[in-house]
Motif scaffolding. Sequence first.
Motif, PDB file in Angstrom:
ATOM      1  N   GLY A   1       0.546  -1.136   0.094  1.00  0.00           N
ATOM      2  CA  GLY A   1      -0.441   0.415   0.627  1.00  0.00           C
ATOM      3  C   GLY A   1       0.909   1.463   0.331  1.00  0.00           C
ATOM      4  O   GLY A   1       0.087   2.451  -0.141  1.00  0.00           O
ATOM      5  N   SER A   2       2.136   0.938  -0.177  1.00  0.00           N
ATOM      6  CA  SER A   2       3.256   2.071   0.238  1.00  0.00           C
ATOM      7  C   SER A   2       3.185   3.076  -0.784  1.00  0.00           C
ATOM      8  O   SER A   2       3.373   2.289  -2.173  1.00  0.00           O
ATOM      9  N   ALA A   3       2.796   4.365  -1.151  1.00  0.00           N
ATOM     10  CA  ALA A   3       2.917   4.919  -2.600  1.00  0.00           C
ATOM     11  C   ALA A   3       3.788   4.879  -3.614  1.00  0.00           C
ATOM     12  O   ALA A   3       4.838   5.285  -2.420  1.00  0.00           O
ATOM     13  N   VAL A   4       3.691   4.993  -4.345  1.00  0.00           N
ATOM     14  CA  VAL A   4       5.071   5.159  -5.392  1.00  0.00           C
ATOM     15  C   VAL A   4       5.736   6.404  -5.355  1.00  0.00           C
ATOM     16  O   VAL A   4       4.650   7.519  -4.772  1.00  0.00           O
ATOM     17  N   GLY A   5       7.015   6.483  -5.239  1.00  0.00           N
ATOM     18  CA  GLY A   5       7.308   7.795  -5.574  1.00  0.00           C
ATOM     19  C   GLY A   5       8.416   7.902  -4.099  1.00  0.00           C
ATOM     20  O   GLY A   5       9.326   7.195  -3.273  1.00  0.00           O
ATOM     21  N   THR A   6       9.497   8.946  -3.619  1.00  0.00           N
ATOM     22  CA  THR A   6       9.964   9.031  -2.683  1.00  0.00           C
ATOM     23  C   THR A   6       9.834   9.085  -1.078  1.00  0.00           C
ATOM     24  O   THR A   6       9.134   9.265  -0.642  1.00  0.00           O
ATOM     25  N   ALA A   7      10.210   8.112  -0.560  1.00  0.00           N
ATOM     26  CA  ALA A   7       9.749   7.316   1.431  1.00  0.00           C
ATOM     27  C   ALA A   7      11.160   7.572   1.870  1.00  0.00           C
ATOM     28  O   ALA A   7      12.154   7.079   1.827  1.00  0.00           O
TER      29      ALA A   7
ATOM     30  N   VAL B   1       6.516  -2.128  -9.758  1.00  0.00           N
ATOM     31  CA  VAL B   1       7.190  -3.199 -10.364  1.00  0.00           C
ATOM     32  C   VAL B   1       6.381  -4.511 -11.156  1.00  0.00           C
ATOM     33  O   VAL B   1       5.045  -4.719  -9.735  1.00  0.00           O
ATOM     34  N   ALA B   2       7.227  -5.083 -11.421  1.00  0.00           N
ATOM     35  CA  ALA B   2       6.551  -6.926 -11.809  1.00  0.00           C
ATOM     36  C   ALA B   2       7.461  -7.391 -11.909  1.00  0.00           C
ATOM     37  O   ALA B   2       8.586  -6.909 -12.719  1.00  0.00           O
ATOM     38  N   PRO B   3       7.146  -8.978 -11.718  1.00  0.00           N
ATOM     39  CA  PRO B   3       8.384 -10.282 -11.919  1.00  0.00           C
ATOM     40  C   PRO B   3       7.744  -9.859 -13.793  1.00  0.00           C
ATOM     41  O   PRO B   3       7.270 -10.030 -14.013  1.00  0.00           O
TER      42      PRO B   3
END
Length: 95
Positions: free
Chosen positions: A39-45, A66-68
């Motif tokens: 559930g973490s949003a895309v971008g800088t963490a 990402v995806a395998p």
Amino acid sequence: MPTTLAGTTVKVRDSLGVERNAPLFFVSPGQVNYLIPPGSAVGTANITVTNGQGGTATGQSSIAAVAPGLFTANANGTGVPQPLRYAYARRFAEL
């Protein structure tokens, strides 16, 4: 998975400002292995590691969708699957 091991926790504050406890795989005096929380949003963490004695280390990481990927060993799509893995490392200051 546990979010505390040997008194150590990892918090991930995503690009939307939401903070989550990260599930932990492994903790030692020199290394912490964790999973970016679902559930973490895309971008800088912003990542904060706190050890059992209350010491903290902080850093930043990029979260991306990402995806395998599976490729075939003979490159024509009909051969034996050949998984590819890319590894990235982040280092934090010692606690």
